[in-house]
Structure formats: structure tokens, C-alpha cells
Write an enzyme that holds these catalytic residues in place. Structure first.
Site, mmCIF file in Angstrom:
data_model
loop_
_atom_site.group_PDB
_atom_site.id
_atom_site.type_symbol
_atom_site.label_atom_id
_atom_site.label_comp_id
_atom_site.label_asym_id
_atom_site.label_seq_id
_atom_site.Cartn_x
_atom_site.Cartn_y
_atom_site.Cartn_z
ATOM 1 N N LYS A 127 39.947 -26.211 39.895
ATOM 2 C CA LYS A 127 39.489 -27.570 40.198
ATOM 3 C C LYS A 127 40.325 -28.190 41.309
ATOM 4 O O LYS A 127 39.798 -28.733 42.277
ATOM 5 C CB LYS A 127 39.538 -28.431 38.949
ATOM 6 C CG LYS A 127 38.991 -29.842 39.148
ATOM 7 C CD LYS A 127 39.104 -30.697 37.894
ATOM 8 C CE LYS A 127 38.185 -30.239 36.817
ATOM 9 N NZ LYS A 127 38.157 -31.160 35.649
ATOM 10 N N GLU B 192 48.988 -19.854 38.862
ATOM 11 C CA GLU B 192 48.610 -18.464 38.674
ATOM 12 C C GLU B 192 47.414 -18.089 39.539
ATOM 13 O O GLU B 192 47.380 -17.009 40.157
ATOM 14 C CB GLU B 192 48.275 -18.197 37.200
ATOM 15 C CG GLU B 192 49.409 -18.463 36.233
ATOM 16 C CD GLU B 192 49.373 -19.858 35.630
ATOM 17 O OE1 GLU B 192 49.861 -20.017 34.501
ATOM 18 O OE2 GLU B 192 48.837 -20.787 36.290
ATOM 19 N N GLY C 182 38.013 -27.783 31.298
ATOM 20 C CA GLY C 182 38.064 -26.359 31.614
ATOM 21 C C GLY C 182 37.400 -25.484 30.581
ATOM 22 O O GLY C 182 36.616 -24.581 30.908
ATOM 23 N N ARG C 183 37.673 -25.722 29.284
ATOM 24 C CA ARG C 183 37.120 -24.858 28.242
ATOM 25 C C ARG C 183 35.653 -25.174 27.958
ATOM 26 O O ARG C 183 35.038 -24.487 27.139
ATOM 27 C CB ARG C 183 37.957 -24.972 26.978
ATOM 28 C CG ARG C 183 38.143 -26.366 26.442
ATOM 29 C CD ARG C 183 39.263 -26.406 25.399
ATOM 30 N NE ARG C 183 39.560 -27.753 24.925
ATOM 31 C CZ ARG C 183 40.352 -28.619 25.551
ATOM 32 N NH1 ARG C 183 40.907 -28.287 26.715
ATOM 33 N NH2 ARG C 183 40.596 -29.812 25.047
ATOM 34 N N GLU D 273 42.851 -25.078 21.745
ATOM 35 C CA GLU D 273 43.245 -26.032 22.773
ATOM 36 C C GLU D 273 42.615 -27.399 22.515
ATOM 37 O O GLU D 273 43.183 -28.434 22.882
ATOM 38 C CB GLU D 273 42.867 -25.524 24.168
ATOM 39 C CG GLU D 273 43.554 -26.257 25.304
ATOM 40 C CD GLU D 273 43.376 -25.569 26.645
ATOM 41 O OE1 GLU D 273 44.241 -24.764 27.017
ATOM 42 O OE2 GLU D 273 42.359 -25.838 27.325
ATOM 43 N N HIS E 215 38.815 -1.461 10.220
ATOM 44 C CA HIS E 215 39.875 -0.458 10.184
ATOM 45 C C HIS E 215 41.153 -0.994 10.814
ATOM 46 O O HIS E 215 42.048 -0.215 11.166
ATOM 47 C CB HIS E 215 39.405 0.806 10.908
ATOM 48 C CG HIS E 215 38.218 1.438 10.265
ATOM 49 N ND1 HIS E 215 38.329 2.386 9.281
ATOM 50 C CD2 HIS E 215 36.889 1.229 10.442
ATOM 51 C CE1 HIS E 215 37.115 2.754 8.883
ATOM 52 N NE2 HIS E 215 36.225 2.067 9.571
ATOM 53 N N LYS F 75 54.070 -25.517 32.065
ATOM 54 C CA LYS F 75 53.829 -25.467 33.509
ATOM 55 C C LYS F 75 54.961 -26.152 34.274
ATOM 56 O O LYS F 75 55.460 -25.644 35.282
ATOM 57 C CB LYS F 75 52.502 -26.148 33.848
ATOM 58 C CG LYS F 75 51.253 -25.410 33.416
ATOM 59 C CD LYS F 75 50.033 -26.194 33.869
ATOM 60 C CE LYS F 75 48.740 -25.538 33.484
ATOM 61 N NZ LYS F 75 47.561 -26.315 33.925
#
Length: 524
Positions: A182, A188, A243-244, A329, A360, A488
Site C-alpha cells: 500500500k 520486506e 491487508g487481511r 491478527e 497422521h 517493525k
């Protein structure tokens, strides 16, 4: 639960719901009509309807950031009106969708060419968090619909191993990068984008090549242009898109590139279907509301700290990871909207992996461990890959696990089974308790006919609304994420400390010692 089923032959029908291509059987839960009545009253006391209407109106329900939250507008294929500060947001949304359609059609048809005039064969999406998890989950979920489009890859981790391994198999001349940020300042993402640009230019040699091989999903035109991306190839979204909750926006461009805009619009339509169900269905017949209240029942009244998500579809392998961010979040908060500390549990830990692998791996703990772990089973009745006998076995395992969690196995049953196998009495006494399953382990069975784009959209929106309802009942802001920020800030500080760690006033002695060890290791 055995008794509940024995006492009510109609329990399965009465404790099930269906809407938007999703069938929910929640009869294998530790609830009765009385329980559900109390939970629905709790939602009413939390003023769920008012909070939902406030969300729809574009009120600034994200009160700590003073923002509206209108991801439902992004997939509004109907006639609803969505406004922010009095302005209709739908024209802007439709304009971005039109640009996504034109661009994805160009790339998929081969009309968009790289710097050397070659067709794009691979797309690398560079983002992190919601800018990556949603599109990655959806692209994998819709893998059967990838026909004629480029291969799509995802890079999110700043660990260079991920980018290097993705690029190792690609040709710069036929690779397109989608940089999703954005602000276009996410540490990152920009680090990965800059390394990708260097890789591209090492092969193509000219700065002009960047505009042919990079596009951006951002709002920072100045930074995008400085990077070398033509701002005509910048796809906009808005600060009321969290964001999510952003895969429905231009962040979903990799989905359109992978499966085509028509299929992406089907994803939007499925989510819109679920929005209408959530808005209009009464709470007792509302799938997201019922799921939310069941989760609250176990979290706040049953002592369950976690919830397992088990999709019995390999194409949904990234759904649990996506739901981890969506849920944890959103509702991993310890302060109410009014700034008061909570004295109750809020968001649970979300985890899982596809069945039958999960059986399993960790199902031993769910069946016989000391923790209560509610489980969502997600099952398509029809497979996109009908190898003979495979889907029958998959479905049988899914149904059996849910039944075993509910019924368990009593000591008498275990004893009888061992005796029937010919085991002598001393062996039976030694093993019988190990063969007992307590049962009463709750689960939801979420069934779809087949995993189509429309069903995927409805499924994701269902979980979004579930998370919202739980946040309302807990009285928290589900749309901020201040817990992400401190790390951050400290990472930026530590980066500047790498050259002056000794005696730095900004770090504790442990962190300073680790920095010095890192410096010593990397300079030897």
C-alpha cells in the site's frame, strides 16, 4: 453427545444450515437448544445488529485508526450502496476492476510482452501478510482453473532463500513481477522487489526493462515511479481496505492473472452471496453467526485455547495459514474498543493442515489428548481430480474422523474389541485404557458440492464474518493490528545498531550480544 443423538433422531437436520453453496452440519457440538438460545442472547446483548449496520454504512468502525472498513464493497456485484465520508466508493472500485480485467487479459492472451518482445510465462507476486497470504491461498485453491495463463509464484519472506529459489527456475525475459505494498515502503516487500529488479536488470541490462516487467499494487505513485514502474501500471486500493481483507481488491491481481478475470469475478460473486446471507438471515439461521457463537462457547466457557481447521482438499492447503492471519491478527487483542483491559479470553490460536495428512500428524492429540480442540472439517463432495477410489477414501476418512471425535470409544467397547481379537485377559487389562477415546470432541462439518471460484469466495467471506461477530461480542476492534508495529519499529532500530552495537543505549544486553555475535559471524 452420544446421548444427544440418541435422544433426538432429528438432531442432524435441526442443527444444520445451508446457504451460498455451503452446508454446515454443527450437530456434533456440545450444545442444545438452550445453549444456543443463551449464545444468541449474548450476541443480542453485544448489539451485533447495530454493529453490523455500522460496518455497512461505512462508519469508522476501526476506531483506533479512525477508518471505515468496507471490504464488502470490493465484491459488491449487487445493487447495494457503499459510502465513505458521504462519497460513493463503487465507481472507483469498478474502475480498478476494469483495469485489472484489461491488464490480466493482455498478459494471459500474450499481448503484453516483455522488454525483449517475448510473452510472459511466469508471474512473481511480491508482498507480505495480507498482500500475499490471500492471493496465494486463492491461486492454489483454484489450481484446477489455471488454463492458458502464466504460472504464478509468491515471495513474501525477506529471507533471501525464498526469492533465490523462486527465481532459479525463471527467465527474466518472460517474467512479470507484481509488487504489492500500500505505502510502497514495507521493509520486506521493498527489499525483495529491489533484489528482483537487480536480478532482472542483470539479464536485460537496460533500466527501461523495469517498466515492462514490473507492475505495482499501491497508493504511493511517487515511490512507484522512483522504482521505475510506469504509474499507468499501478493498481489502486484504499485505506479502508485492511491487508487481511484485501484479496478482493487489486491485491487479488495475481488471482486474475492465474485463472482469468472471469473466474476472479466469480470469487467476488460468491463472497457477495455470503455478504447478503450474513446481512439478511436471522441470527439463528445465519452460518457465520452460528459458527462465531460456537467458537465463543468453547473459547470462553469451555476452556478451548485453539481451533483446528482441516480441509479435506489438497487445493485448500494454504487456507489454515490464511485463516491464521484473518482470525489471530483481527481478534488477538487484550483491550476493548473503549480502551479497557479485558478479563476474558479473546481470539483463539488457529492452526491446521489438510486431511488425511493431519490424521497422521496431530489428530492423536485431538482424539486422546488433555486439551479440548474444536475442529472445522471442510469437504468438497466432488473432486476436480477423480482418480479411481481416491475421493471415496478421502470422504470416508473425513466422516470417520468427525464421528470418532464425537462418539469416542468407551472402556467397555475397547475391552470387547480386544477380547474379540483373541487377546488374553491380562493383555486386555494392560492395554484397555490406551484404547479408550473420551469422545465429546466437537466439530463442524462444512460441506460444498465442489470447490469452485464462487464457493471459495463464499467460504472465505463466511470466515470473515465469523471473525467480525466474535470481535463484536468480545468488544474489541477487529480491524487494527498494533501488535504488528512494535517488532517493525525495533527491527529498524536494530538495523541501525549493527554498526554500533557495543554500548548502544537502544538495546538490552541480550540483544546487543546477539548483534555482536551476528557481526562477528558475518565478518569472519
Amino acid at each position: 453427545m452420544r446421548d444427544l443423538f440418541d435422544d433426538d433422531p432429528d438432531r442432524s437436520r435441526r442443527f444444520s444450515l445451508e446457504a451460498c453453496g455451503i452446508f454446515l452440519d454443527y450437530s456434533k457440538n456440545l450444545v442444545t437448544d438452550e445453549t444456543l438460545g443463551h449464545l444468541l442472547a449474548l450476541a443480542g446483548a453485544a448489539d451485533l445488529t447495530t454493529r453490523r449496520d455500522s460496518l455497512l454504512r461505512g462508519d469508522k468502525v476501526n476506531n483506533t485508526e479512525d477508518r471505515a472498513v468496507l471490504h464488502m464493497a470490493l465484491r459488491n456485484v449487487g445493487s447495494r450502496s457503499y459510502r465513505v465520508d458521504g462519497d460513493d466508493v463503487m465507481p472507483g472500485i469498478r474502475a480498478v476492476l476494469d483495469r485489472m480485467r484489461a491488464f490480466s487479459d493482455e498478459v494471459r492472451s500474450g499481448r503484453w510482452l516483455g522488454y525483449t518482445g517475448q510473452r510472459i510465462t511466469d508471474v512473481v507476486s511480491i508482498g507480505i501478510g495480507g498482500s500475499s497470504l490471500g492471493p496465494k491461498m486463492a491461486c492454489e485453491a483454484l489450481h484446477p482453473y489455471r488454463q492458458g495463463g502464466p504460472r504464478v509464484h509468491f515471495v513474501s519472506n525477506v529471507d533471501g532463500a525464498q526469492l533465490v529459489q523462486v527465481l532459479a527456475e525463471l527467465d527474466a525475459a518472460t517474467t512479470l513481477f507484481v509488487v504489492a505494498s500500500k505505502t510502497f515502503t514495507t521493509q520486506e516487500t521493498i527489499a525483495n522487489a529491489e533484489s528482483a529488479r537487480a536480478w532482472c536488470l542483470a539479464s536485460l541490462h537496460r533500466d527501461e526493462a523495469v517498466a515492462h516487467h514490473f507492475v505495482a499494487v499501491s497508493t504511493n505513485a511517487e515511490a512507484v515511479a522512483a522504482f521505475g514502474i510506469d504509474t499507468r501500471n499501478m493498481f489502486e486500493f484504499w485505506d479502508w481496505v485492511g491487508g487481511r481483507y484485501s484479496l478482493w481488491s487489486a491485491i487479488g491481481l495475481p488471482i486474475a492473472l492465474a485463472v482469468g478475470m472471469e473466474q476472479f469475478e466469480e470469487v467476488l460473486a460468491g463472497a457477495c452471496d455470503m455478504d447478503e446471507h450474513f446481512i439478511t438471515a436471522p441470527s439463528e439461521r445465519n452460518i457465520p453467526v452460528v459458527l462465531a457463537l460456537l467458537g465463543i462457547w468453547y473459547n470462553n466457557f469451555g476452556g478451548a485455547d485453539t481451533q483446528a481447521i482441516i480441509p479435506y482438499d489438497q487445493n485448500l492447503q494454504f487456507l489454515p495459514t490464511y485463516l491464521q492471519q484473518l482470525d489471530m491478527e483481527s481478534n488477538g487483542k487484550r483491550v476493548t474498543r473503549d480502551g479497557e483491559m479485558v478479563d476474558y479470553q479473546t481470539g483463539p490460536v488457529i492452526w491446521g493442515q489438510p486431511g488425511t495428512d493431519a490424521q497422521h500428524s496431530f489428530f492423536q492429540l485431538i482424539h486422546q489428548g488433555t486439551r479440548l480442540i474444536p475442529t472445522d472439517f471442510i469437504l468438497p463432495m466432488r473432486s476436480h481430480h477423480p482418480l479411481e477410489g481416491h475421493h471415496d477414501k478421502l470422504v470416508a476418512n473425513c466422516f470417520a474422523q468427525a464421528q470418532a471425535l464425537m462418539r469416542g470409544r468407551t472402556e467397555e467397547e475397547a475391552r470387547a474389541e480386544l477380547a474379540a481379537g483373541g487377546m488374553p485377559s491380562e493383555g486386555i487389562e494392560r492395554l484397555v485404557r490406551h484404547r479408550v477415546f473420551p469422545g465429546n470432541r466437537p466439530s463442524n462439518m462444512i460441506v460444498v458440492d465442489q470447490l469452485t471460484p464462487r464457493v471459495l469466495g463464499a467460504l472465505v467471506a463466511m470466515y470473515e464474518h465469523k471473525v467480525f461477530v466474535q470481535g463484536v461480542v468480545w468488544g474489541i476492534d477487529s480491524f487494527d493490528q498494533w501488535g504488528v508495529e512494535l517488532g517493525k519499529q525495533l527491527a529498524a532500530s536494530i538495523l541501525s545498531d549493527f554498526r554500533q552495537a557495543k554500548g548502544s543505549p537502544r538495546v538490552d544486553s541480550s540483544t546487543a550480544g546477539l548483534i555482536r555475535r551476528y557481526q562477528t559471524t558475518t565478518t569472519d
